[in-house]
Design an enzyme around this catalytic site. Structure first.
Site, PDB file in Angstrom:
ATOM      1  N   GLY A  11     -31.362  -6.428  35.954  1.00  0.00           N
ATOM      2  CA  GLY A  11     -31.509  -5.691  34.711  1.00  0.00           C
ATOM      3  C   GLY A  11     -30.509  -4.566  34.578  1.00  0.00           C
ATOM      4  O   GLY A  11     -30.817  -3.482  34.077  1.00  0.00           O
ATOM      5  N   ALA A  12     -29.260  -4.830  34.993  1.00  0.00           N
ATOM      6  CA  ALA A  12     -28.257  -3.764  35.059  1.00  0.00           C
ATOM      7  C   ALA A  12     -27.485  -3.579  33.758  1.00  0.00           C
ATOM      8  O   ALA A  12     -26.542  -2.795  33.720  1.00  0.00           O
ATOM      9  CB  ALA A  12     -27.272  -4.055  36.199  1.00  0.00           C
ATOM     10  N   ASN A  13     -27.886  -4.263  32.694  1.00  0.00           N
ATOM     11  CA  ASN A  13     -27.130  -4.162  31.447  1.00  0.00           C
ATOM     12  C   ASN A  13     -27.582  -3.002  30.559  1.00  0.00           C
ATOM     13  O   ASN A  13     -26.917  -2.692  29.570  1.00  0.00           O
ATOM     14  CB  ASN A  13     -27.226  -5.470  30.652  1.00  0.00           C
ATOM     15  CG  ASN A  13     -28.654  -5.805  30.270  1.00  0.00           C
ATOM     16  OD1 ASN A  13     -29.433  -6.183  31.129  1.00  0.00           O
ATOM     17  ND2 ASN A  13     -28.999  -5.656  28.994  1.00  0.00           N
ATOM     18  N   SER A  14     -28.693  -2.344  30.883  1.00  0.00           N
ATOM     19  CA  SER A  14     -29.172  -1.248  30.040  1.00  0.00           C
ATOM     20  C   SER A  14     -30.095  -0.331  30.835  1.00  0.00           C
ATOM     21  O   SER A  14     -30.527  -0.663  31.943  1.00  0.00           O
ATOM     22  CB  SER A  14     -29.919  -1.788  28.807  1.00  0.00           C
ATOM     23  OG  SER A  14     -31.106  -2.463  29.210  1.00  0.00           O
ATOM     24  N   GLY A  15     -30.395   0.824  30.241  1.00  0.00           N
ATOM     25  CA  GLY A  15     -31.407   1.729  30.777  1.00  0.00           C
ATOM     26  C   GLY A  15     -31.163   2.165  32.211  1.00  0.00           C
ATOM     27  O   GLY A  15     -30.040   2.470  32.623  1.00  0.00           O
ATOM     28  N   GLY A  17     -31.329   0.448  34.926  1.00  0.00           N
ATOM     29  CA  GLY A  17     -30.507  -0.481  35.686  1.00  0.00           C
ATOM     30  C   GLY A  17     -29.025  -0.220  35.517  1.00  0.00           C
ATOM     31  O   GLY A  17     -28.262  -0.211  36.493  1.00  0.00           O
ATOM     32  N   SER A 142     -43.874   1.929  38.874  1.00  0.00           N
ATOM     33  CA  SER A 142     -44.189   2.929  37.851  1.00  0.00           C
ATOM     34  C   SER A 142     -45.497   3.607  38.234  1.00  0.00           C
ATOM     35  O   SER A 142     -46.387   2.989  38.832  1.00  0.00           O
ATOM     36  CB  SER A 142     -44.330   2.261  36.482  1.00  0.00           C
ATOM     37  OG  SER A 142     -44.976   3.129  35.557  1.00  0.00           O
ATOM     38  N   TYR A 167     -49.028  -4.605  32.150  1.00  0.00           N
ATOM     39  CA  TYR A 167     -47.897  -3.890  32.728  1.00  0.00           C
ATOM     40  C   TYR A 167     -48.327  -3.124  33.983  1.00  0.00           C
ATOM     41  O   TYR A 167     -47.669  -3.199  35.033  1.00  0.00           O
ATOM     42  CB  TYR A 167     -47.291  -2.926  31.711  1.00  0.00           C
ATOM     43  CG  TYR A 167     -46.108  -2.161  32.265  1.00  0.00           C
ATOM     44  CD1 TYR A 167     -44.876  -2.787  32.416  1.00  0.00           C
ATOM     45  CD2 TYR A 167     -46.232  -0.832  32.661  1.00  0.00           C
ATOM     46  CE1 TYR A 167     -43.781  -2.099  32.944  1.00  0.00           C
ATOM     47  CE2 TYR A 167     -45.149  -0.139  33.177  1.00  0.00           C
ATOM     48  CZ  TYR A 167     -43.924  -0.780  33.322  1.00  0.00           C
ATOM     49  OH  TYR A 167     -42.857  -0.094  33.854  1.00  0.00           O
TER      50      TYR A 167
END
Length: 286
Positions: A11-15, A17, A142, A167
């Site tokens: 998930g390194a494309n946003s946020g 990550g 989380s 979640y």
């Protein structure tokens, strides 16, 4: 410094990550950006390169869809074939409070992506991590785990579905996974620790409905109260790289400090049971 080290960030494309990948690159590490959307990942890689001055060889984009066990296996086969070593695996990607949907393999989406996809990913890369020891695994959880519990009779939420509970359950599963994996990795040269990044301004909450009239106020409050992705990534980068975490096993960190978890997150019997069932669900034969 992480020069010469290879790190996978899911998930390194946003946020968080993307900020984690940038943080590793700044330490001169090499990052494999494991992402579902290749176009967004390539764009993120260009942003990181421009923002950090990194060399193009420090960022590698590979496709990984954690909602597909076939994709997870293909990704791992590719990594094992092409990479001589893997120093750090950061299980960062996640889905937050999405409507009820199923993964390609029929699992409830949040449990499937946040827990089961990473469970199989870690299993398949473990031998490479062991050959690269000392190496590390970082599991992003989380603090919302506190509101979750594991109902073994309905792991795919077929009887009932509450997106917030689903979640929280997946984040509790992350911590139980860390607990059991830490026990199994003792003496292997591979450590695993979890992190909780806090409330961060990312697109993770894209499935949360906020009324149009309230959104401007929400956006204003989020900018003042929520952490930036860079702040949220600090603990992941710390646990992935700091000498202070050498040989630390099975802990959970927040703000770069070890935390005390609720008993349900460190219940070894519960963790072992979830592990065994997860193996069956993802098709691991032992």
């Amino acid at each position: 410094m992480m020069k010469g080290k290879t790190v996978i960030v899911t998930g390194a494309n946003s946020g968080i990550g993307k900020a984690t990948a940038a943080g590793i690159v700044k330490l001169q590490g090499r990052v494999i950006m494991a992402c579902r959307d290749l176009d967004k990942a390539e764009e993120a890689a260009r942003d990181i390169q421009q923002g950090t001055g990194a060399e193009s060889t420090q960022l590698v984009v590979k496709q990984l869809d954690l909602a597909s066990l076939t994709s997870v296996r293909a990704f791992c086969e590719d990594v094992i074939k092409e990479e001589p070593r893997l120093d750090v695996l950061i299980n960062n990607a996640g889905i937050y409070q999405c409507p009820y949907t199923r993964t390609e393999d029929g699992f409830e989406m949040q449990f499937g992506v946040n827990h089961l996809g990473h469970f199989l990913l870690t299993h398949l890369l473990l031998d490479l991590l062991k050959r690269s020891a000392p190496s590390r695994i970082v599991v992003v959880s989380s603090k919302l785990y506190k509101h979750g519990y594991i109902n073994f009779e309905d792991l795919s939420s077929e009887k009932s579905y509450d997106r917030a509970f689903a979640y929280s359950r997946s984040k509790l599963a992350n911590l139980l996974f860390t607990c059991e994996l830490a026990r199994r990795l003792e003496g292997s040269g591979v450590t695993v620790n979890a992190v909780t990044p806090g409330i961060v301004r990312t697109n993770l909450g894209r499935h949360v409905h906020i009324p149009v009239l309230v959104r401007p106020l929400f956006d204003l409050l989020s900018r003042s109260l929520f952490r930036s992705p860079e702040e949220g990534a600090q603990t992941s980068v710390y646990v992935a790289s700091s000498p202070d975490v050498d040989n630390v096993q099975g802990k959970c960190f927040a703000d770069c400090q070890p935390q005390v978890l609720l008993d349900k997150a460190t219940d070894q019997e519960l963790a072992a049971k979830l592990w065994d069932i997860s193996e069956v669900m993802v098709g691991i034969i032992t």
